[in-house]
Design a protein around this motif. Structure first.
Motif, PDB file in Angstrom:
ATOM      1  N   ALA A   1       0.781  -1.229  -0.079  1.00  0.00           N
ATOM      2  CA  ALA A   1       0.128  -0.028   0.013  1.00  0.00           C
ATOM      3  C   ALA A   1       0.789   1.157   0.019  1.00  0.00           C
ATOM      4  CB  ALA A   1      -1.127  -0.078   1.285  1.00  0.00           C
ATOM      5  N   ASP A   2       1.852   1.250   0.637  1.00  0.00           N
ATOM      6  CA  ASP A   2       2.909   2.500   1.062  1.00  0.00           C
ATOM      7  C   ASP A   2       3.161   2.833  -0.620  1.00  0.00           C
ATOM      8  OD1 ASP A   2       2.635   2.659   3.621  1.00  0.00           O
ATOM      9  OD2 ASP A   2       4.483   1.698   4.060  1.00  0.00           O
ATOM     10  N   LEU A   3       3.710   1.796  -1.298  1.00  0.00           N
ATOM     11  CA  LEU A   3       4.470   1.936  -2.409  1.00  0.00           C
ATOM     12  C   LEU A   3       3.707   2.299  -3.712  1.00  0.00           C
ATOM     13  CD1 LEU A   3       7.177  -0.843  -2.281  1.00  0.00           C
ATOM     14  CD2 LEU A   3       7.712   1.497  -2.158  1.00  0.00           C
ATOM     15  N   LEU A   4       2.324   1.917  -3.490  1.00  0.00           N
ATOM     16  CA  LEU A   4       1.150   2.262  -4.370  1.00  0.00           C
ATOM     17  C   LEU A   4       0.782   3.467  -4.225  1.00  0.00           C
ATOM     18  CD1 LEU A   4      -1.075  -0.827  -4.547  1.00  0.00           C
ATOM     19  CD2 LEU A   4       0.136  -0.088  -6.390  1.00  0.00           C
TER      20      LEU A   4
ATOM     21  N   ALA B   1      -0.858 -10.180  -7.738  1.00  0.00           N
ATOM     22  CA  ALA B   1      -1.287 -10.986  -6.692  1.00  0.00           C
ATOM     23  C   ALA B   1      -1.256 -10.411  -5.637  1.00  0.00           C
ATOM     24  CB  ALA B   1      -0.183 -12.280  -6.765  1.00  0.00           C
ATOM     25  N   LEU B   2      -0.228  -9.316  -5.256  1.00  0.00           N
ATOM     26  CA  LEU B   2       0.048  -8.846  -3.894  1.00  0.00           C
ATOM     27  C   LEU B   2      -1.307  -7.830  -3.965  1.00  0.00           C
ATOM     28  CD1 LEU B   2       3.646  -7.295  -3.621  1.00  0.00           C
ATOM     29  CD2 LEU B   2       2.082  -8.591  -1.885  1.00  0.00           C
ATOM     30  N   VAL B   3      -1.533  -7.051  -5.175  1.00  0.00           N
ATOM     31  CA  VAL B   3      -2.685  -6.114  -4.965  1.00  0.00           C
ATOM     32  C   VAL B   3      -4.161  -6.937  -4.647  1.00  0.00           C
ATOM     33  CG1 VAL B   3      -4.015  -4.426  -6.339  1.00  0.00           C
ATOM     34  CG2 VAL B   3      -1.342  -4.478  -6.529  1.00  0.00           C
ATOM     35  N   ALA B   4      -4.203  -8.157  -5.265  1.00  0.00           N
ATOM     36  CA  ALA B   4      -5.422  -8.812  -5.156  1.00  0.00           C
ATOM     37  C   ALA B   4      -5.338  -9.201  -3.586  1.00  0.00           C
ATOM     38  CB  ALA B   4      -5.466  -9.998  -5.771  1.00  0.00           C
ATOM     39  N   ASP B   5      -4.368  -9.647  -2.966  1.00  0.00           N
ATOM     40  CA  ASP B   5      -4.445 -10.001  -1.389  1.00  0.00           C
ATOM     41  C   ASP B   5      -4.601  -8.678  -0.692  1.00  0.00           C
ATOM     42  OD1 ASP B   5      -4.637 -11.663   0.613  1.00  0.00           O
ATOM     43  OD2 ASP B   5      -2.396 -11.585   0.738  1.00  0.00           O
ATOM     44  N   LEU B   6      -4.136  -7.570  -1.108  1.00  0.00           N
ATOM     45  CA  LEU B   6      -4.412  -6.185  -0.356  1.00  0.00           C
ATOM     46  C   LEU B   6      -5.966  -5.862  -0.455  1.00  0.00           C
ATOM     47  CD1 LEU B   6      -3.474  -3.534   1.000  1.00  0.00           C
ATOM     48  CD2 LEU B   6      -3.081  -2.760  -1.462  1.00  0.00           C
ATOM     49  N   LEU B   7      -6.381  -5.978  -1.426  1.00  0.00           N
ATOM     50  CA  LEU B   7      -8.024  -5.872  -1.579  1.00  0.00           C
ATOM     51  C   LEU B   7      -8.750  -6.877  -0.545  1.00  0.00           C
ATOM     52  CD1 LEU B   7      -8.278  -5.293  -5.389  1.00  0.00           C
ATOM     53  CD2 LEU B   7      -9.393  -3.858  -3.686  1.00  0.00           C
TER      54      LEU B   7
ATOM     55  N   LEU C   1     -11.912   8.856  -0.706  1.00  0.00           N
ATOM     56  CA  LEU C   1     -11.694   9.091  -1.987  1.00  0.00           C
ATOM     57  C   LEU C   1     -10.647  10.388  -2.004  1.00  0.00           C
ATOM     58  CD1 LEU C   1     -14.150   7.640  -4.321  1.00  0.00           C
ATOM     59  CD2 LEU C   1     -12.125   6.348  -3.554  1.00  0.00           C
ATOM     60  N   ASN C   2     -11.254  11.215  -1.236  1.00  0.00           N
ATOM     61  CA  ASN C   2     -10.333  12.593  -1.111  1.00  0.00           C
ATOM     62  C   ASN C   2      -9.317  12.484  -0.240  1.00  0.00           C
ATOM     63  OD1 ASN C   2     -12.257  13.908  -2.740  1.00  0.00           O
ATOM     64  ND2 ASN C   2     -13.146  14.989  -1.314  1.00  0.00           N
ATOM     65  N   ASP C   3      -9.092  11.349   0.692  1.00  0.00           N
ATOM     66  CA  ASP C   3      -8.014  11.097   1.621  1.00  0.00           C
ATOM     67  C   ASP C   3      -6.545  11.104   0.725  1.00  0.00           C
ATOM     68  OD1 ASP C   3      -7.125  10.294   4.735  1.00  0.00           O
ATOM     69  OD2 ASP C   3      -6.172   8.962   3.261  1.00  0.00           O
ATOM     70  N   GLU C   4      -5.543  11.699   1.387  1.00  0.00           N
ATOM     71  CA  GLU C   4      -4.244  11.839   0.576  1.00  0.00           C
ATOM     72  C   GLU C   4      -3.427  10.392   0.596  1.00  0.00           C
ATOM     73  OE1 GLU C   4      -1.400  13.498   4.068  1.00  0.00           O
ATOM     74  OE2 GLU C   4      -2.214  14.996   2.560  1.00  0.00           O
ATOM     75  N   ARG C   5      -3.987   9.580   1.307  1.00  0.00           N
ATOM     76  CA  ARG C   5      -3.464   8.139   1.235  1.00  0.00           C
ATOM     77  C   ARG C   5      -4.238   7.309   0.750  1.00  0.00           C
ATOM     78  NH1 ARG C   5       0.292   4.362   3.374  1.00  0.00           N
ATOM     79  NH2 ARG C   5      -0.757   2.393   3.608  1.00  0.00           N
ATOM     80  N   GLN C   6      -5.618   7.057   1.164  1.00  0.00           N
ATOM     81  CA  GLN C   6      -6.530   6.301   0.538  1.00  0.00           C
ATOM     82  C   GLN C   6      -6.880   6.424  -0.900  1.00  0.00           C
ATOM     83  OE1 GLN C   6      -8.389   3.540   2.283  1.00  0.00           O
ATOM     84  NE2 GLN C   6      -6.689   4.013   3.682  1.00  0.00           N
ATOM     85  N   GLY C   7      -6.990   7.875  -1.409  1.00  0.00           N
ATOM     86  CA  GLY C   7      -7.134   8.201  -2.606  1.00  0.00           C
ATOM     87  C   GLY C   7      -6.367   7.694  -3.741  1.00  0.00           C
TER      88      GLY C   7
ATOM     89  N   LEU D   1      -4.339   5.286  -3.344  1.00  0.00           N
ATOM     90  CA  LEU D   1      -4.399   3.815  -3.072  1.00  0.00           C
ATOM     91  C   LEU D   1      -5.384   3.132  -4.032  1.00  0.00           C
ATOM     92  CD1 LEU D   1      -3.281   1.116  -1.951  1.00  0.00           C
ATOM     93  CD2 LEU D   1      -4.668   1.770   0.168  1.00  0.00           C
ATOM     94  N   PHE D   2      -6.351   3.741  -3.808  1.00  0.00           N
ATOM     95  CA  PHE D   2      -7.828   3.409  -4.513  1.00  0.00           C
ATOM     96  C   PHE D   2      -7.461   3.484  -6.130  1.00  0.00           C
ATOM     97  CE2 PHE D   2     -11.398   1.450  -2.380  1.00  0.00           C
ATOM     98  CZ  PHE D   2     -11.152   1.731  -0.860  1.00  0.00           C
TER      99      PHE D   2
END
Lengths: 195, 195
Positions: B22-25, B58-64, B95-101, B103-104
Motif C-alpha cells: 500500500a505504501d509503495l502504491l 497477486a499482491l494487490v489482489a491480496d491487499l483487496l 477517495l479525497n484522503d491523501e493516502r486512501q485516494g 491507493l484506490f
C-alpha cells in the motif's frame, strides 16, 4: 521535412502514431508500453516520436484530444427520454466494445498515475458532457424538463453508473443498467435534484 | 519456520508485506512497483514475497482481500436518509484522503490490466455493497422504503457519481456531490427505479 498544414504529412504522422498507441494499449495495456514499439507499429522514425511526444503519458494525452475531436455527435431524437437513452446506449456500446473498452480502461489507468493525462482525461469528459448536455438544455426550451436543470450534472449522473460497473465489476454493462440509469436521471430531474 | 495460525508469524509477515505494498502504491503508483522493493520496505526476505505472492497483481489482489476484511462497518443512524448520507460521506472522505485516494486509484488501475486483480476488485466492491445495502433492507422493514427495493442497486447508484468524479475528473468530491447523490437515490427509490 514535416509541415504543420492540416491534412499534411504532420497530420498523417500523428494519425499513424495515435493509431499505433491505441492498438498497443488495447493489446497489452499500459504496462510495457514503449515509445519505440509505438514508432515501429506506426512505421515512423523513433526520433520523431521521441521529439514530438517524448513519453507514453504525453502520447495518451494527445490520443484523448483526438478522441474528443472525433467522438460521436450528441443524439437528437426530438424527445429528452430518447436522447438520454441514445446517449446511455452509446456509452454501453463503447465500454462493452472489445477494442474501445480496453482502450478506455488503459487511458483511465494512465490518468491515475500521470497528472498530464489526468488533465487530458478531465478535459475529454468535460467536452463530452458539454456536448451531450445540450439535449437537456433543448428539452428545457421545449418545456420537457424543468427550467434551471443543470444539464451537465444530468449527463454526469447518466454516465456514472455505467462507468462504475465498467471499472469496479467484471460483468458487461446490460440493457437493464442503461434503462435504470435513464429512469434515475429523469426521476432526479422531476424532483429537482439537478437544480 | 512460519506457521499459518491466525495472528502468528505468517499473519505478521502478511500485514508487513501488504502495508509495504500500500505504501509503495501510494508513493509511486502501479508503475515501477517491484516485489523486491516491497520485500525491502516490509523488512522480509525477497524469497518469502516471491514464493507467497509471486507477482505485483497477486499482491494487490491480496491487499483487496485485507481491505474488505478491515473496512468500516455499515452506518446505523436509525434513518435511511442519514444512513445513505453517512455512507456517501465515508466514500467522499476515503477517495479525497491523501493516502486512501491514491491507493484506490492504483488498485483500480491494476485491475484494468490484470484479470485476477479485476476479480479481487469486483469481490471487494460486491462485499462492500452487500454490507452497506442492509441499511436499505432495514429501512424497508421499518416502512421507510418501498418493499421490493433492490438495496444493492441503491448503494451502487449512491456510490457511482462519487467514483465517476474521482476517476474522470481532477477536482475533489464535494459535499454538494454527496448531497446530490443521496437525493438522487432517494428520488429513484420513491419512483420505483430500483424495483
Amino acid at each position: 521535412m514535416t509541415t504543420s498544414r492540416p491534412g499534411g504529412r504532420t497530420a498523417a504522422v500523428r494519425q499513424a502514431v495515435l493509431g499505433a498507441t491505441a492498438d498497443l494499449l488495447v493489446e497489452s495495456g499500459l504496462e510495457g508500453m514503449e515509445l519505440a514499439a509505438v514508432a515501429q507499429r506506426a512505421g515512423v522514425g523513433k526520433s520523431t516520436v521521441y521529439r514530438r511526444w517524448g513519453s507514453v503519458p504525453a502520447l495518451v494525452a494527445d490520443l484523448l484530444v483526438d478522441m474528443a475531436d472525433t467522438s460521436s455527435r450528441r443524439p437528437a431524437t426530438g424527445s429528452l427520454e430518447n436522447d438520454l437513452l441514445a446517449a446511455a446506449r452509446l456509452i454501453r456500446r463503447t465500454l462493452n466494445d472489445e477494442r474501445q473498452g480496453p482502450l478506455f480502461k488503459a487511458v483511465i489507468a494512465t490518468a491515475t498515475c500521470d497528472p498530464a493525462t489526468a488533465d487530458a482525461l478531465a478535459t475529454f469528459y468535460r467536452k463530452r458532457v458539454d456536448e451531450v448536455s445540450s439535449v437537456v438544455t433543448e428539452a428545457v426550451a421545449r418545456g420537457e424538463a424543468p427550467a434551471g436543470v443543470d444539464g451537465r450534472e444530468v449527463i454526469r449522473h447518466l454516465s456514472a453508473p455505467l462507468y462504475y460497473r465498467f471499472l469496479t465489476d467484471t460483468t458487461p454493462i446490460t440493457a437493464a443498467d442503461v434503462r435504470r440509469s435513464v429512469a434515475l436521471t429523469i426521476a432526479g430531474m422531476r424532483t429537482g435534484v439537478f437544480g
